[in-house]
Motif scaffolding. Structure first.
Motif, mmCIF file in Angstrom:
data_model
loop_
_atom_site.group_PDB
_atom_site.id
_atom_site.type_symbol
_atom_site.label_atom_id
_atom_site.label_comp_id
_atom_site.label_asym_id
_atom_site.label_seq_id
_atom_site.Cartn_x
_atom_site.Cartn_y
_atom_site.Cartn_z
ATOM 1 N N SER A 152 0.828 -1.211 0.000
ATOM 2 C CA SER A 152 0.000 0.000 0.000
ATOM 3 C C SER A 152 0.859 1.257 0.000
ATOM 4 C CB SER A 152 -0.938 0.024 1.210
ATOM 5 O OG SER A 152 -1.899 -0.997 1.140
ATOM 6 N N SER A 153 1.922 1.256 0.795
ATOM 7 C CA SER A 153 2.764 2.458 0.857
ATOM 8 C C SER A 153 3.508 2.701 -0.449
ATOM 9 C CB SER A 153 3.739 2.383 2.038
ATOM 10 O OG SER A 153 4.701 1.379 1.826
ATOM 11 N N LEU A 154 3.926 1.625 -1.127
ATOM 12 C CA LEU A 154 4.544 1.782 -2.448
ATOM 13 C C LEU A 154 3.525 2.340 -3.445
ATOM 14 C CD1 LEU A 154 6.528 -1.577 -2.673
ATOM 15 C CD2 LEU A 154 7.514 0.718 -2.413
ATOM 16 N N LEU A 155 2.314 1.825 -3.386
ATOM 17 C CA LEU A 155 1.269 2.285 -4.292
ATOM 18 C C LEU A 155 0.966 3.764 -4.086
ATOM 19 C CD1 LEU A 155 -1.009 -0.842 -4.084
ATOM 20 C CD2 LEU A 155 0.113 -0.011 -6.163
ATOM 21 N N ASP A 156 1.015 4.241 -2.832
ATOM 22 C CA ASP A 156 0.807 5.667 -2.558
ATOM 23 C C ASP A 156 1.783 6.513 -3.370
ATOM 24 O OD1 ASP A 156 -1.227 5.211 -0.675
ATOM 25 O OD2 ASP A 156 0.171 5.223 1.018
ATOM 26 N N VAL A 157 3.041 6.115 -3.379
ATOM 27 C CA VAL A 157 4.077 6.858 -4.106
ATOM 28 C C VAL A 157 3.828 6.775 -5.607
ATOM 29 C CG1 VAL A 157 6.558 6.955 -4.619
ATOM 30 C CG2 VAL A 157 5.776 6.567 -2.269
ATOM 31 N N TRP A 158 3.510 5.572 -6.104
ATOM 32 C CA TRP A 158 3.305 5.401 -7.545
ATOM 33 C C TRP A 158 2.067 6.145 -8.040
ATOM 34 C CZ3 TRP A 158 4.267 -0.432 -6.647
ATOM 35 C CH2 TRP A 158 5.645 -0.652 -6.501
ATOM 36 N N ILE A 159 1.041 6.218 -7.225
ATOM 37 C CA ILE A 159 -0.139 7.003 -7.600
ATOM 38 C C ILE A 159 0.261 8.469 -7.737
ATOM 39 C CG2 ILE A 159 -2.374 7.878 -6.780
ATOM 40 C CD1 ILE A 159 -2.804 5.017 -5.545
ATOM 41 N N ASP A 160 1.003 8.980 -6.775
ATOM 42 C CA ASP A 160 1.440 10.375 -6.825
ATOM 43 C C ASP A 160 2.311 10.633 -8.052
ATOM 44 O OD1 ASP A 160 1.743 13.068 -5.589
ATOM 45 O OD2 ASP A 160 3.845 12.439 -5.452
ATOM 46 N N GLU A 161 3.254 9.741 -8.330
ATOM 47 C CA GLU A 161 4.130 9.906 -9.497
ATOM 48 C C GLU A 161 3.333 9.854 -10.796
ATOM 49 O OE1 GLU A 161 7.010 6.780 -9.114
ATOM 50 O OE2 GLU A 161 8.223 7.905 -7.668
ATOM 51 N N THR A 162 2.365 8.961 -10.878
ATOM 52 C CA THR A 162 1.563 8.825 -12.090
ATOM 53 C C THR A 162 0.663 10.038 -12.271
ATOM 54 O OG1 THR A 162 1.671 6.421 -11.810
ATOM 55 C CG2 THR A 162 0.066 7.246 -13.391
ATOM 56 N N GLU A 163 0.117 10.565 -11.174
ATOM 57 C CA GLU A 163 -0.666 11.801 -11.254
ATOM 58 C C GLU A 163 0.208 12.955 -11.756
ATOM 59 O OE1 GLU A 163 -4.040 11.137 -7.785
ATOM 60 O OE2 GLU A 163 -2.126 12.034 -7.219
ATOM 61 N N ARG A 164 1.450 12.997 -11.333
ATOM 62 C CA ARG A 164 2.378 14.041 -11.798
ATOM 63 C C ARG A 164 2.635 13.898 -13.293
ATOM 64 N NH1 ARG A 164 7.978 15.170 -12.439
ATOM 65 N NH2 ARG A 164 8.533 17.248 -11.683
ATOM 66 N N ARG A 165 2.852 12.651 -13.756
ATOM 67 C CA ARG A 165 3.052 12.440 -15.194
ATOM 68 C C ARG A 165 1.831 12.895 -15.978
ATOM 69 N NH1 ARG A 165 5.179 7.589 -13.410
ATOM 70 N NH2 ARG A 165 3.361 6.402 -14.126
ATOM 71 N N LEU A 166 0.647 12.548 -15.510
ATOM 72 C CA LEU A 166 -0.589 12.942 -16.172
ATOM 73 C C LEU A 166 -0.699 14.468 -16.222
ATOM 74 C CD1 LEU A 166 -3.339 12.394 -17.451
ATOM 75 C CD2 LEU A 166 -4.260 12.089 -15.127
ATOM 76 N N TRP A 167 -0.390 15.129 -15.134
ATOM 77 C CA TRP A 167 -0.444 16.585 -15.065
ATOM 78 C C TRP A 167 0.497 17.206 -16.103
ATOM 79 C CZ3 TRP A 167 2.898 19.495 -11.110
ATOM 80 C CH2 TRP A 167 2.693 20.872 -11.188
ATOM 81 N N PHE A 168 1.736 16.710 -16.171
ATOM 82 C CA PHE A 168 2.705 17.243 -17.124
ATOM 83 C C PHE A 168 2.241 17.011 -18.563
ATOM 84 C CE2 PHE A 168 6.967 18.355 -15.173
ATOM 85 C CZ PHE A 168 6.451 18.593 -13.910
ATOM 86 N N LEU A 169 1.724 15.824 -18.847
ATOM 87 C CA LEU A 169 1.236 15.535 -20.197
ATOM 88 C C LEU A 169 0.058 16.434 -20.553
ATOM 89 C CD1 LEU A 169 1.524 11.677 -19.911
ATOM 90 C CD2 LEU A 169 2.849 13.103 -21.512
ATOM 91 N N PHE A 170 -0.829 16.649 -19.600
ATOM 92 C CA PHE A 170 -1.973 17.535 -19.819
ATOM 93 C C PHE A 170 -1.506 18.958 -20.100
ATOM 94 C CE2 PHE A 170 -4.774 20.708 -17.852
ATOM 95 C CZ PHE A 170 -5.871 20.621 -18.699
ATOM 96 N N GLU A 171 -0.629 19.471 -19.268
ATOM 97 C CA GLU A 171 -0.161 20.851 -19.438
ATOM 98 C C GLU A 171 0.619 21.024 -20.738
ATOM 99 O OE1 GLU A 171 -1.090 23.479 -17.899
ATOM 100 O OE2 GLU A 171 -2.080 22.566 -16.177
ATOM 101 N N ALA A 172 1.410 20.005 -21.116
ATOM 102 C CA ALA A 172 2.178 20.101 -22.364
ATOM 103 C C ALA A 172 1.269 20.083 -23.585
ATOM 104 C CB ALA A 172 3.176 18.962 -22.443
#
Length: 180
Positions: A152-172
């Motif tokens: 669960s704790s690893l997934l917390d980090v990966w969710i945050d990282e994936t949300e960041r990737r999505l944000w960057f792709l959206f903004e770009a």
């Protein structure tokens, strides 16, 4: 000094030995968790390869920015693979063994097109990362259900990282609005 030959019969028997790792989780939990993590791992490998594909083949006026963005994101995605596979082993399961197994388990659609325009690349990767977030959350629910707090704790980090990737792709992918 006499040369010893390998005992092929013993080697064949060792290959049949189960790869069981001690766990306090029940058999059902191990089966559910490792199955979900292997599907997740297949998706991560597929998304990694698609991201690198777009990194290698992007062109156009924003080439440098997108090329570097896709490379950075590909590295981040690839960094997830070993921890996912090692969690499967720590839980007592076995993990992916081949590209064929990845293709059977992945949800991420391959893109074999000869040409994808940069806007299409951004949109496709954004959608794939958005879908990956949903799968990460599903697996998180399963890990919570089985009290697998380490995963669960690893997934917390990966969710945050994936949300960041999505944000960057959206903004770009956003178009500039004139006058603002």
């Amino acid at each position: 000094m006499a040369e010893t030959k390998p005992d092929l019969k013993k080697a064949a028997e060792r290959r049949k030995a189960p790869l069981t790792t001690p766990s306090d989780l029940g058999d059902n939990a191990v089966r559910d968790l490792t199955g979900a993590l292997n599907e997740l791992l297949a998706d991560v490998f597929a998304l990694y390869l698609k991201t690198k594909n777009f990194h290698w083949h992007v062109s156009g006026p924003h080439f440098r920015d997108y090329h570097l963005l896709f490379d950075e994101q590909g590295g981040q995605i690839f960094a997830m693979t070993d921890p996912i596979a090692e969690r499967v082993r720590k839980l007592g399961g076995t993990t992916l063994r081949s590209i064929g197994q990845i293709s059977r388990l992945q949800h991420v659609k391959d893109n074999d097109a000869d040409y994808v325009d940069p806007e299409g690349m951004l949109a496709e990767l954004a959608e794939d990362n958005k879908n990956l977030i949903a799968r990460l959350r599903e697996v998180h629910g399963l890990t919570d259900e089985h009290r697998d707090y380490a995963t669960s704790s690893l997934l917390d980090v990966w969710i945050d990282e994936t949300e960041r990737r999505l944000w960057f792709l959206f903004e770009a992918s956003r178009r500039e609005v004139s006058g603002h």
